[in-house]
Every structure is written in C-alpha cells, then in structure tokens.
Design a protein around this motif. Structure first.
Motif, PDB file in Angstrom:
ATOM      1  N   ALA B 624     -45.933  24.465  -6.506  1.00 56.45           N
ATOM      2  CA  ALA B 624     -45.358  23.319  -7.215  1.00 56.45           C
ATOM      3  C   ALA B 624     -43.841  23.319  -7.045  1.00 56.45           C
ATOM      4  N   ALA B 625     -43.250  24.514  -7.103  1.00 57.91           N
ATOM      5  CA  ALA B 625     -41.793  24.604  -6.959  1.00 57.91           C
ATOM      6  C   ALA B 625     -41.383  24.196  -5.552  1.00 57.91           C
ATOM      7  N   ARG B 626     -42.190  24.590  -4.557  1.00 60.90           N
ATOM      8  CA  ARG B 626     -41.873  24.238  -3.177  1.00 60.90           C
ATOM      9  C   ARG B 626     -41.874  22.710  -3.027  1.00 60.90           C
ATOM     10  N   ARG B 627     -42.920  22.066  -3.610  1.00 60.80           N
ATOM     11  CA  ARG B 627     -42.984  20.601  -3.541  1.00 60.80           C
ATOM     12  C   ARG B 627     -41.739  19.985  -4.186  1.00 60.80           C
ATOM     13  N   ALA B 628     -41.374  20.515  -5.350  1.00 57.92           N
ATOM     14  CA  ALA B 628     -40.233  19.969  -6.088  1.00 57.92           C
ATOM     15  C   ALA B 628     -38.965  20.090  -5.253  1.00 57.92           C
ATOM     16  N   ARG B 629     -38.843  21.239  -4.576  1.00 56.79           N
ATOM     17  CA  ARG B 629     -37.638  21.431  -3.776  1.00 56.79           C
ATOM     18  C   ARG B 629     -37.612  20.462  -2.595  1.00 56.79           C
ATOM     19  N   GLU B 630     -38.784  20.233  -1.989  1.00 58.52           N
ATOM     20  CA  GLU B 630     -38.837  19.278  -0.886  1.00 58.52           C
ATOM     21  C   GLU B 630     -38.379  17.890  -1.349  1.00 58.52           C
ATOM     22  N   PHE B 631     -38.875  17.498  -2.515  1.00 59.12           N
ATOM     23  CA  PHE B 631     -38.488  16.187  -3.056  1.00 59.12           C
ATOM     24  C   PHE B 631     -36.980  16.137  -3.290  1.00 59.12           C
ATOM     25  N   ALA B 632     -36.467  17.208  -3.917  1.00 57.35           N
ATOM     26  CA  ALA B 632     -35.048  17.230  -4.252  1.00 57.35           C
ATOM     27  C   ALA B 632     -34.197  17.135  -2.993  1.00 57.35           C
TER      28      ALA B 632
END
Lengths: 145, 757
Positions: B624-632
């Motif tokens: 989930a954190a990886r996805r969030a970082r990609e979005f950011a």
C-alpha cells in the motif's frame, strides 16, 4: 439532573433486520442526547458441546449486522462502535459488556414471537430485564418505512 | 486477536469429550454383528487396524488444523492445498459421508429402540423392518428439527452422555472379561482378506474425531490440546472396540451375533442379565442420537466452508434470522438422510459408503500436509508440526493405508462411492471451476523454490480493466503512475474491456444483436488511447468477448505476464454470492501479481492531495505504501504522504506506551518500504476502537491507501474486513493493495521450471 440514558447506549443485535429496526428506533434519541452507541452481537457458545453453527459463519453474520447498523447511522454524527462477544449466556454477556464499556443503558427492540418461539430461542429480552443492574430500555419497533 | 482468544472456550477435556461423543457412537453398538459375521473374532484386528489408520490421519490433521483453524475441517485443508478440483471431491464426499453415517446411526437407533426395548415394553415389539425404518425416520426428522431451531445443547449434557457411555462400556468390558469369554478359533471363517475388508466396514466408527479438527478455532492452546485430544479420542475408543469385540465373540457364537440387531445388548444379557442388557440398550439409544446429531451439524459446517470458497451456492448457508442456525444446510442434510433411510440401502452398506468417503478424504488430507510443507505459503504456520522423525513417514503411510483399504471394499460400495466422487468432479467442471477462489498449491510444492513473477523481457506491465467512461481516466492515470515508477521507457499499461455474453447464446449470435455494445467497447478503448497519450505512457488494448469477465481478465494477466492489475470498485459489498463483485473476487483472489482495487472518491482527490497510508503490521501494508509513493511521485508537488497508525491505550508487556509502540512500528514500516525521511509525515493515534479511529481520521484526507489484512494463501476473504469496511464507509478515494505472494503456479509450469533448473 441525572445524565441522559442515551449518553452511551449498548445495543445488542441478533440479526441484520433487528439491527436495522433497532438503530432506526434509537436514532432520534441518540441524536438529541449527542450520545455514543456501541453495537454488539453475542455469539452463543455451547461451552463444551458442538455449537449449532460454526463460529466463523456467525462472525460473518455479525459483520453483516454491523454493516447494516452503520448504514442506518451513516448520516449522523455518531459512528457506532461495533464488537463481537462470545458467551454461553447471552444476557449475562450483554450485561458484562455494558459494565466494561461503562454504558448508560442497554437498548433493544423486542423481537415479538409467540411463546413457543421464545421457548426455543431463549428469551434474552426477558433475562435482560430481570437480570440487569443497569437501565434497560426497550424501544417500540418503528412503523414508518 | 482478542476476538480469537474470547472465542476459544474448549480445553483439552472438552475437546476430548466432543471427540469421544461422536466416536463412541452408534458404531460400537451396531457393528459387532456385521463385523463378526464378516471376520469372526479376527475382526478385533480390523478394529485395531482401523484405529491405527485413524491415528495417522489424526496426526496429519492436527498439523493442518493448527495451521489453518477454519470451519470445514478436512475439506478446507484439501481445498487450500490441492485446489478446488479436489476441494469439490472432498467437500461433496464429506457431506455425503456424513449423511450416510447419519442414516446408519439412525437405523441403529431403530434397531435398539424397537426389537431391543420391545423385550421390555410390549408395544414396541413386533414391528419388524418397517417399524425400524419408521423409528429411524422419526428420530432423524426430530434431530433435523432440533438443529433447525437451534435448541441449545449444553456442555454439561454432552459430558453426562459421554460419561454414561464410557461407564457402560467399561462395565461391559469388566464384567465380560470376568465371565471368562472363550474364543474357539481365532482364524477368520472366510480368510484374512475378509479381515482387511472389514476394516472398511468398521471405519465409520472412526470418523468422529474429525469433529475436533472442525472445532480448531475454538480450542485453547491448540498446539498442545488439539493433537492430544485427537490422539486420545482415537486411542480410547480403539481399545474399547477391540475389547467389546473380544467379549462379544467370546461370549456368543458368531451365528448368534450375526443374526442379532442388538449384538451388544444380547451379549450383556449373557454376562450381566436383563438389567445389564437394558442399560446397554439405553446407552445405544443415547449414543446413536448423539452421533447422528454431531454428523448433521458437521455436514452443515462443510456446506458453509464450501459456500465461503464459492464452490457451493451461498444460498444454502443463509443463517436463520431468528434461530441463528444454518437452517437450509441443516434441512438439506436432514432430507437426504431421510431419503437414505427410506430407500433401504441396508445398514452395512450405509456404514461402508460413509467409511469409503472418509477414507478418500483422509488419503487426500495426507497429501495436503506434504503439499503445504513443500509449498510453505507465508500464512501456513502450524502450532503443531508432525515431529521430524514421523515426517514424511506418517502422511505417506497414511495415504497408502487409506488406498489399500479402499481397494479391499466391496464392489457395490466402490460403485456408490465412485459415483459420489464423479459427482464432485462434474460439479467442479460445471459449477465450481469458474467461481472458486482458491488455487492449488501443488505447483508450488513441485517447483524447486519460490520464483518471483517476472516478464521474460523485464518489461513492467499494468493491466487495467475499463468499463465506465467516467472512471476510465482516473484508473488509467493511477496505472500510469505505477508504470512510470518502473523504468518508464519500457513500462506499459494494458487496457482491457470485456463484453460478457450469457451462457445460453453463442458468442457470434449475441454479438450481431449487440452492435451497440461493440461500438461502446471501441469508444472506451479509443478514449483509453487518447488518455494514454496525455499521460505519456505506452498503452495496448484488448477488446474481448467472453462468458466471464473475471476469467477473461485472468487470462490477459497470464498472457501478458502482467506485474500489476488495477481495478475499479463501486464501493458496495455484494450481499449474496460475492464479496466485492463477481468480477473483482476472482481477479483479486487469483491474480499472480500485485493487485489493486480502487474506489474513487470525489474529484480532485483521486490519488492526489493528502494521501494517508495505513502503516500496520499486515503483510501487505508495505505494498500500500509503495502504491501511495507512486501516486505521490506522479502528482509531483500536489500530494503529501502521511503514515497513519492507531494503537490501543495502555502499556504493553514491555512497558512501552502506545505512542512509543506506534513510533517503533512506523520506523520499522519505513524500513520495510524503503521510504525516505522527506517523503512522509507520521501520525499516531491512541484509541480503543481501532477501526472507528481509522474511519474518523480518514475523513481528513483525500486518498486512503490500505494493504490487504489477510493473506490469500489461507483465507478466502478478498482483502480482509478492515480494508473493505474502510472502502465502504468512507467517501474518499480508497486504494486497497496486495502483493503477489499468494500466486500459485500451475502444475505444468512447476514441472517446466523443475526441468529447466
């Protein structure tokens, strides 16, 4: 003046339909008292004999009730806390939980049913009223649809 | 966690008596006549061997039950380890076995009630076969009713029944041995093969210990209590059965035993007089009823477990809103039991078919242990493991023993059993294959070692099913964010749209009538290409016409060796057959790559703005954190990450305050995800109600990223109840993610890998 009976209501529910009608009946009181609501479902354990249905199945069922209860309160300021409890005596478990969470009252709507049905399912409502040392409120089922 | 602890209310003694209650059942009161007829005094060996085979199964089951304490017992383990094909066979096999066993118990009940009690109560005598059948039918209907209405049976009553039975049998054995039984010739009248065949007949008495495995989720300290209770619940009755056969064949002639519908009571008349016989009859009536009761309840649990895995329609598993029982499953079991009693299959055949089905089940259970040990999925961590000196001897020996007994059984039983197995296979192909959530781990077990999913060309691919022009752009943007994070030169997005055609119509026929649908598909994919140009990402499209959107998407994922699949979700849980939706469930459940489900919130906050990541201990939280970082990263300046964690109040065992615990957890979390200091803020809250606190906090953010809380290897929930609740309850954009670890390769792939390595 004593505190409102609806400061923190403990609502035991037994089925999704029960959750819906109880929450609908309770809603106006909680809103005017700005109180909290804790919804619980007690999973009855046989305490040594095989249970009538698997615990997991009844946990799934409880989550359905909780989801209905939250839906009913969705557009109010109050988000009900939900919890599954386990016990061999449903009424006793409800009363214990009420003390644990420091509830101001136990609130339910009577589920009707004739004497035969009550005999089979165990009259939890009656046991609550007769055994509880906390206020017990029974709300009439709302008849609007 | 606390829920789990509270639900556990069975200690060793309770688990043991539950097992005994079903084990010391009808079998020992009815079988001596059938067993003596087939193998004479040597049937003691049959009982003993049956006990040994069960002991092997008990050891394997103990490992599986502590590793996966779920309702459904053997069915569940086999389905998890060997996939839905064997899951269907075992599920239907167990269910059939339990109904045949119930019918067997009930006829045994009829025999003891009418010819048995008839000696003491005049009007019960002389009703003949019809009377026995009617008594069996009435009792079976009564038991079904009791379980339908959920009349509470208490632990105390259960204990009284079990103690009474144990007392009666011990008295029978003691007085019987004292009366000096003499065994003429030990050699079986029809030779040793008959002794082996008799194992198959008497095995039905041993199916009860499974009940302990089914209750694994309710047993305290399962690593110790569960195997002990299982082994004790097998050993005790085995010794008793051998003793009862010894006393019976030593007291009465084989002919007298074989002709008696109430063998144990007839023996008791010889050694204890009429009072003793009466006591045994009462015992037999209690035993048959309690065994049949347990069988009916277990059958409903198997139905529930099959429904949960989508191998069976969930309609059957509805809980009664008043009685809180699975009333439809109970009724179905009851009706089949009544039919089996009524058509007069014969008590011996009923017992043997039940044995057959359980021997098939246990043979596969042994295989399941080996497969799980080899595949070693993350979530499989049994509290009890078969000790190394016994592994893999126990499962191999157990498997061979089960098969050997199956081959010894009579043709008619093999035929009926075979039909039930074939029914399970047909069921798999006709119903379960497209719906089942689980996959076989056999491939993992054969493959040399876990392999990561990687495209041969090292190209990162994100598959995005699109269906709605309004959400298409946002889903593609999020997919592009994920693709850009991986070497944007070659990474690409694959957009898929599926036109679903009902089973009845042929694919071509339907299409000619549905030109508008085809046009819509083209429009959707055209605009996907435009969007991809805007986003500066490579895009390919697939326009598919198929029977089932879920399997079509899975096919595309496999074809493309996709690394990530991203789906949109309306934000409503399905109430009936599916958890999140008929297409979402199978794709998220089975995709062998990263999987992300997105519920879109209000515009302007879709994967941009304030992004909250739930930093927890869950296995998929880092994803989930990886996805969030990609979005950011894709949103540049416009997005900010917050790692959010909730702790319960109060100090823990190490004296850490909730805040300290939360900080330690986030620190560890950051290490696991490789985030850098500057990329995030952290926020810790302390609250009793973790779910509530998360829901409250969520309203302050635009996008919430949450990892799956359950690992697919063992559970069938799609993401877990917390992520699904957040997705349903909040209005914001919610992104649920899981990593690829639950992927399982096919047997073919595994063999290819093994050959290549």
């Amino acid at each position: 003046m004593p505190e409102s009976l609806f400061r923190h209501a403990l609502v035991p529910v037994a089925s999704p339909e029960d959750a819906e009608s109880t929450m609908r009946a309770l809603r106006p009181y909680v809103e005017s008292a700005e109180g909290d609501v804790t919804v619980i479902n007690v999973i009855e354990k046989a305490g040594g004999a095989p249970d009538k249905a698997s615990v997991e199945q009844r946990e799934d069922y409880a989550h359905k009730m909780f989801s209905v209860a939250r839906d009913e309160m969705a557009d109010t300021d109050c988000t009900p806390t939900t919890e599954i409890r386990y016990g061999t005596d449903v009424a006793e478990t409800i009363i214990e939980t009420a003390h644990e969470i420091n509830a101001s009252a136990i609130v339910f709507t009577p589920r009707g049913g004739n004497r035969w049905i009550r005999l089979l399912t165990g009259d939890v409502g009656l046991s609550l009223v007769s055994e509880s040392d906390l206020p017990v409120i029974t709300l009439p089922e709302p008849n609007d649809d | 966690m606390t829920d789990q602890e509270l639900a556990r209310d069975l200690g060793f003694l309770e688990a043991y008596t539950i097992g005994l209650g079903t084990m010391i059942g009808a079998g020992i009161f009815v079988l001596p006549s059938i067993a003596a007829e087939q193998a004479g005094p040597a049937s003691m060996i049959s009982f003993f061997a049956g006990g040994l085979v069960s002991l092997l199964a008990a050891i394997s089951l103990s490992e599986l039950a502590t590793g996966m304490p779920k309702a459904g017992g053997s069915y569940y383990y086999v389905n998890r380890a060997l996939g839905p094909f064997f899951g269907s066979i075992v599920g239907w096999g167990m269910w059939a076995g339990l109904t045949f066993a119930s019918a067997f118990y009930m006829i045994g009940f009829g025999q003891y009630l009418l010819p048995g009690l008839g000696k003491y109560i005049g009007f019960l005598a002389g009703w003949g076969e019809i009377g026995i059948t009617v008594a069996a039918l009435v009792m079976a209907a009564l038991l079904t009713g009791v379980n339908y209405y959920g009349v509470k049976e208490t632990g105390a009553l259960q204990n009284v029944i079990v103690l009474t039975l144990v007392g009666l049998i011990v008295a029978f054995l003691g007085l019987g041995a004292a009366s000096g039984p003499t065994i003429g010739t030990f050699l079986p009248p029809e030779g040793w093969p008959a002794v082996a065949a008799t194992i198959g007949t008497v095995y039905v008495t041993f199916i009860g210990f499974e009940v302990i495995a089914t209750s694994a989720e309710e047993i305290k300290n399962p690593s110790r209590n569960l195997p002990l209770a299982m082994i004790a619940a097998v050993v005790t009755p085995t010794l008793m059965y051998v003793g009862v056969m010894f006393v019976s064949t030593g007291t009465l002639s084989i002919e007298a035993l074989a002709d008696s519908p109430i063998p144990v009571a007839d023996v008791a008349t010889e050694i204890m007089g009429p009072i003793g016989a009466l006591a045994m009859i009462v015992g037999a009536v209690l035993a048959t009823v309690s065994s049949a009761n347990a069988s009916i309840l277990s059958a409903a649990r198997v139905n529930f477990a099959m429904g949960r895995d989508k191998i069976l329609i969930n309609w059957l598993n509805e809980v009664h809103d008043r009685f809180r029982t699975p009333y439809r499953a109970i009724s179905a079991t009851g009706i089949i039991t009544l039919v089996l009693i009524a058509i007069g299959v014969g008590i011996g055949t009923l017992a043997e078919v039940a044995s057959f089905m359980y021997l098939v089940t246990y043979a596969l259970v042994h295989i399941a242990v080996i497969v799980l040990r080899r595949a070693d999925p993350d979530a499989y961590d049994p509290a009890f493991r078969i000790p190394s000196v016994l592994y893999p001897i126990v499962p191999i020996l157990g498997f061979v023993a089960c098969i050997a007994i199956l081959l010894q059984m009579s043709f008619i039983v093999q035929a009926i059993g075979g039909i039930i197995v074939i029914f399970g296979i047909l069921w798999y192909f006709v119903y379960a294959r497209d719906r089942a959530l689980s996959q076989s781990l056999v491939g993992e077990a054969i493959a040399p070692e876990p392999t990561t999913v990687a495209d041969g060309q090292g190209r990162y691919r994100v598959v995005v099913p699109v269906a709605n022009p309004e959400t298409e752009r946002d889903l593609l943007r999020m997919a592009a964010a994920s693709a850009h994070a991986h070497d944007s030169e070659t990474a690409e997005v694959v957009a898929v749209n599926i036109i679903e055609v009902p089973q009845q119509t042929s694919l071509e026929q339907d299409l000619t009538f549905e030109e508008t649908r085809v046009e819509r598909q083209q429009e959707l994919l055209d605009s996907a290409r435009d969007i991809a140009d805007d986003l500066d990402v490579g895009l390919r499209t697939h326009a598919i016409v198929g029977r089932n959107a879920g399997s079509a998407i899975l096919d595309v994922i496999e074809e493309e060796s996709a690394d990530h699949v991203l789906l949109g979700w309306k934000g409503k849980r399905s109430r009936r057959e599916h958890v999140l939706g008929s297409t979402i469930d199978p794709v998220i459940g089975r995709a062998p790559c990263d999987a992300t489900l997105v519920k879109l919130g209000p515009e302007g906050g879709r994967a941009t703005g304030e992004i909250m990541v739930l930093a927890g201990e869950g296995p998929h939280a880092p994803v989930a954190a990886r996805r969030a970082r990609e979005f950011a990263e894709a949103a540049d300046e416009e997005a900010r990450l917050t790692l959010f964690n909730v702790q319960e109040p109060g100090e823990d065992d190490d004296g850490l305050s909730p805040r300290e615990r939360g900080e330690a957890l986030i620190e560890e979390f950051v290490e696991r995800t490789g985030l850098e200091e500057t990329q995030y803020e952290s926020r810790i809250e302390v609250a009793e109600d973790i779910e509530g606190a998360i829901l409250d906090a969520a309203t302050g953010y635009d996008t919430i990223c949450v990892g799956a809380t359950r690992t697919g290897a063992v559970s069938q929930a799609v993401f877990g109840s917390l992520p699904e609740t957040i997705g349903e309850q909040t209005d914001q954009t919610v992104v649920m993610s899981r990593g690829p670890e639950e992927s399982a390769m096919s047997i073919r792939q595994a063999i290819v890998r093994r050959l290549e390595s």
